[in-house]
Write an enzyme that holds these catalytic residues in place. Structure first.
Site, PDB file in Angstrom:
ATOM      1  N   ASN A 108      46.866  47.202  91.865  1.00  0.00           N
ATOM      2  CA  ASN A 108      46.568  46.103  92.654  1.00  0.00           C
ATOM      3  C   ASN A 108      47.637  45.431  93.208  1.00  0.00           C
ATOM      4  O   ASN A 108      48.768  45.175  92.433  1.00  0.00           O
ATOM      5  CB  ASN A 108      45.613  45.004  91.677  1.00  0.00           C
ATOM      6  CG  ASN A 108      44.419  45.514  91.407  1.00  0.00           C
ATOM      7  OD1 ASN A 108      43.809  46.544  91.817  1.00  0.00           O
ATOM      8  ND2 ASN A 108      43.772  45.091  90.121  1.00  0.00           N
ATOM      9  N   ARG A 133      40.625  51.221  90.274  1.00  0.00           N
ATOM     10  CA  ARG A 133      41.839  51.825  89.820  1.00  0.00           C
ATOM     11  C   ARG A 133      41.567  53.101  88.898  1.00  0.00           C
ATOM     12  O   ARG A 133      42.060  54.041  89.009  1.00  0.00           O
ATOM     13  CB  ARG A 133      42.803  50.871  89.178  1.00  0.00           C
ATOM     14  CG  ARG A 133      43.595  50.134  90.332  1.00  0.00           C
ATOM     15  CD  ARG A 133      44.340  49.093  89.457  1.00  0.00           C
ATOM     16  NE  ARG A 133      43.733  47.978  88.749  1.00  0.00           N
ATOM     17  CZ  ARG A 133      44.415  47.281  87.749  1.00  0.00           C
ATOM     18  NH1 ARG A 133      45.775  47.427  87.563  1.00  0.00           N
ATOM     19  NH2 ARG A 133      43.432  46.686  86.880  1.00  0.00           N
TER      20      ARG A 133
END
EC number: 6.2.-.-
Length: 780
Positions: A44, A26
């Site tokens: 996520n 990320r």
């Protein structure tokens, strides 16, 4: 255009699958998107990373390509699914969002990662706030699989959820420019886990004697003074002592209940490793990799106590992989034994109270910490073979990384493995996830550890298996576990078919192949014990084409533990294949070295067929030769006789093969081991050195294997051979077999990522079960 976008702008939803959580993906996406002027967000979701991005289409195209090409080094992108967003009204800027349940996706959990160089610099920098902090980590390193309770991966689903971040850590965690941006195990001395020291037998009921830096110093002092310490590592407790001290090593063996099996040695760096072992470039690459496995290599010098390797030529050596290990190695400035804290054969201890109860009374202290371990991960073991790594034990650093299924499983399934070196595998679609090594599944303690590990894995994978695959042996605890399932949901897989299928699947072999499975024992479909097999196999089925001759296991498991009994089994009860009778010259007869009472008992058992099941086993033939040569008469650990026979053969590479013959029996080609044993005895009686005979025996089995495969190839037209079974952990044998088969024109494969020993059986079972289910589905 909608939403005021010009013809060159667009918006997309991008779902990235693979090992993309817990590896800094990320933060990588955030930096990639902002550098290209995109707006949107990343989060996520389930087992995937989901991105919403809007901006110039050229920038979006480049962004999508870079997701794969420039992915973080520990990530593994298996699939990228891109769809247009109907509504591109995304917020200005780009942000990292909290996790969401999301759609179902493959849930790849990253393995635990060794401490990176940047964190090591902080660890040793007196000006850094994490100076000598044993839990320093970032998005590039630290615990992952051992602390994750579920996916999506965020702090609340790890064992760090009990540690609230201080202001300084929170600032790093939320700063896109920081390498700890969304590093879920982030911690520091002000807010993270702390070490604690309990000393000696009195520690069972007492409070810790020291904490923090003082606890580490106490452990260092105990080890430096010749003591043994139980240390809580990333994946469980370990026993640690000075590897150069004979007394310390003996005390550790006593605490562990491990009489003779070699112990692994941890050293500070590659230079220290090179002082203890003869290392190739491939060895060094493995040692320094993020997985930090134990690497088996030839021992050099005499810097460690002889009791460490117990007379074996190889040493298991590895480098520190956690900050705590680094601190211990730097402060001690010597090689140390580091081995799993368990009683021999049992599971690695992960519970703090159990560690104190078991090991405080038999060590000089316990160095614990308050970050729980959710999943036990023993150290992985590898060795380099023909320049390529070969996994002996797949655990920390490698598990639970997924492996491919050559035939997709139409329904989720669970494969329960064998009895020794136990693992299980969860499979769905074209993806199989073998769990880490657990231990030998021989008692209630290990069974409980297996069941807990399995339950946790199924939660993380979010899988409810419909079918269960298991070994044929009804007394394996894994098979008994499978019996809890309805009969129509159980798939029995023959042990050696699972072995060779695992090798074939790893190498993506297509079509039928010849499977050569050499191991100790596995129940065959005819109800006898197998272990020296040549199979014509596909993933769904097999046909037996050849085998080793049979000999009785006098006393069953007793014969496995005592090679001398196996030698007597061949002498008194070898399968009659029409060759000359096997008899030993008086001077070379093992009976001359054994108690008369035992010899008489064995002969009586064989004559009356009492508890003496026949076995066609390559492993047991190795035992018999080791006993006949006086190399090893008792196995103090699994495979000791074969290991000592391989060691004895070193330096005799030019030895010619011994006598051997093939016979035809019940439609199979059978290698008559008695012919070779007869030559072993004659050579020994004539004064040939045991080492030369041992080397000749290895070359004999290579020649036999090539002959069996040549006959199988002539019969079937198949020229691909897959090697598996624990006997192929023998480097000398595998090298000789590969050379013989290659010279005969065969294409040869052996396990690399998947152990050839029983640690790979569960993966093979999953491969076979998936293929059978797929075939059954297509027939409906």
């Amino acid at each position: 255009m909608t939403n005021g976008q010009d013809a060159g702008a667009g918006a997309r939803r991008i779902e990235v699958r693979g090992t993309v959580q817990g590896v800094g993906f990320r933060p990588f996406v955030y930096r990639l998107a902002t550098a290209r002027g995109l707006r949107g967000d990343v989060r996520n979701a389930g087992g995937a990373v989901v991105i919403r991005a809007a901006g110039d289409n050229t920038a979006l195209d480049d962004f999508a390509a870079r997701l794969v090409e420039d992915a973080p080094r520990h990530a593994s992108v298996t699939d990228v699914l891109t769809t247009r967003l109907a509504d591109a009204a995304l917020p200005a800027g780009f942000s990292v969002l909290g996790s969401a349940a999301g759609a179902a996706a493959a849930r790849d959990v990253p393995p635990d990662l060794a401490t990176c160089d940047a964190c090591l610099e902080e660890l040793y920098d007196p000006a850094d706030r994490r100076y000598r902090y044993p839990f320093v980590n970032c998005t590039d390193c630290g615990p992952r699989a051992s602390i994750i309770a579920g996916l999506p991966y965020d702090r609340a689903r790890t064992t760090m959820r009990g540690f609230a971040m201080c202001a300084a850590c929170a600032a790093e965690y939320h700063d896109p420019a920081d390498r700890r941006f969304h590093a879920e195990p982030i911690a520091c001395p002000d807010c993270g886990p702390r070490t604690a020291w309990r000393r000696g037998a009195a520690a069972v009921e007492a409070r810790p004697d020291a904490a923090g830096e003082e606890a580490v110093a106490a452990a260092v002092a105990a080890i430096a003074g010749g003591g043994v310490v139980a240390v809580k590592g990333i994946g469980g407790y370990q026993l640690v002592c000075d590897a150069t001290g004979t007394g310390a090593v003996q005390r550790l063996r006593a605490a562990k209940g491990r009489e003779a099996k070699p112990l692994a040695v941890m050293v500070a760096d590659v230079a220290a490793a090179s002082a203890l072992a003869s290392l190739t470039a491939a060895d060094v690459e493995l040692l320094a990799s993020p997985a930090r496995p134990i690497v088996l290599a030839p021992q050099v010098g005499g810097a460690v106590a002889p009791q460490v390797c117990s007379g074996m030529p190889d040493i298991g050596i590895f480098l520190p992989y956690s900050p705590l290990h680094h601190l211990l190695l730097r402060d001690l400035a010597r090689p140390v034994v580091v081995t799993s804290a368990n009683r021999a054969g049992g599971p690695m201890v992960i519970d703090d109270d159990e560690a104190v109860r078991l090991f405080a009374p038999v060590t000089d202290g316990v160095l614990a910490h308050d970050r729980p371990v959710l999943a036990r991960h023993d150290d992985s073991v590898v060795r380099v073979r023909a320049g390529r790594p070969s996994t002996v034990r797949r655990a920390r650093g490698y598990a639970p990384a997924p492996l491919p299924l050559p035939v997709a499983a139409p329904e989720p399934l669970l494969a329960l493995g064998a009895q020794l070196k136990h693992t299980f595998t969860v499979a769905s679609g074209r993806r199989a996830v073998p769990g880490p090594h657990i231990g030998d599944l021989e008692d209630a303690e290990t069974l409980e550890a297996f069941e807990r590990s399995l339950e946790a894995r199924l939660v993380i994978e979010d899988v409810d298996p419909v079918y269960v695959a298991h070994d044929l042996h009804p007394e394996y605890l894994s098979t008994k576990h499978a019996a809890r399932w309805p009969a129509e949901r159980r798939i029995a897989v023959q042990h050696h078919h699972a072995h060779v299928a695992a090798t074939a699947a790893e190498h993506e072999v297509e079509g039928p192949f010849l499977g050569v499975a050499y191991d100790g024992l596995g129940l065959g479909d005819d109800g006898t014990f197998w272990g020296g097999e040549v199979l014509l196999a596909t993933y769904a089925g097999y046909r037996r084409l050849g085998r080793f001759s049979r000999a009785p296991l006098c006393g069953g498991a007793v014969a496995v533990r005592r090679p001398a009994r196996m030698a007597l089994g061949y002498l008194f009860g070898a399968e009659d294949l029409g060759g000359p009778a096997l008899d030993a010259p008086p001077a070379a007869h093992p009976a001359a070295r054994l108690p008369e009472r035992e010899v008489a008992l064995v002969r009586r058992m064989i004559d009356r067929r009492l508890n003496s099941p026949p076995a066609s086993s390559a492993g047991r033939l190795f035992d018999a030769v080791a006993a006949l040569l006086g190399v090893c008469e008792d196995n103090r650990f699994e495979g000791e006789a074969a290991m000592r026979l391989e060691a004895a053969a070193a330096g005799h590479g030019d030895a010619a093969p011994l006598a051997w013959r093939l016979a035809r029996r019940d439609g199979l080609w059978v290698y008559d081991g008695a012919a070779t044993l007869r030559d072993v005895l004659e050579a020994r009686s004539s004064g040939e050195p045991p080492g030369a005979i041992a080397a000749a025996f290895h070359h004999t089995l290579a020649a036999v294997t090539a002959a069996l495969c040549e006959r199988a190839g002539e019969e079937t037209g198949v020229r691909t051979v897959c090697l598996s079974g624990g006997v192929f952990q023998n480097r000398a044998l595998e090298t000789a077999v590969r050379a013989a088969l290659g010279g005969a024109g065969f294409e040869v494969f052996a396990g690399e990522r998947v152990p050839v020993n029983d640690g790979g059986v569960s993966y093979g079972q999953a491969v076979v079960a998936a293929a059978r289910l797929s075939a059954a589905t297509s027939e409906e």
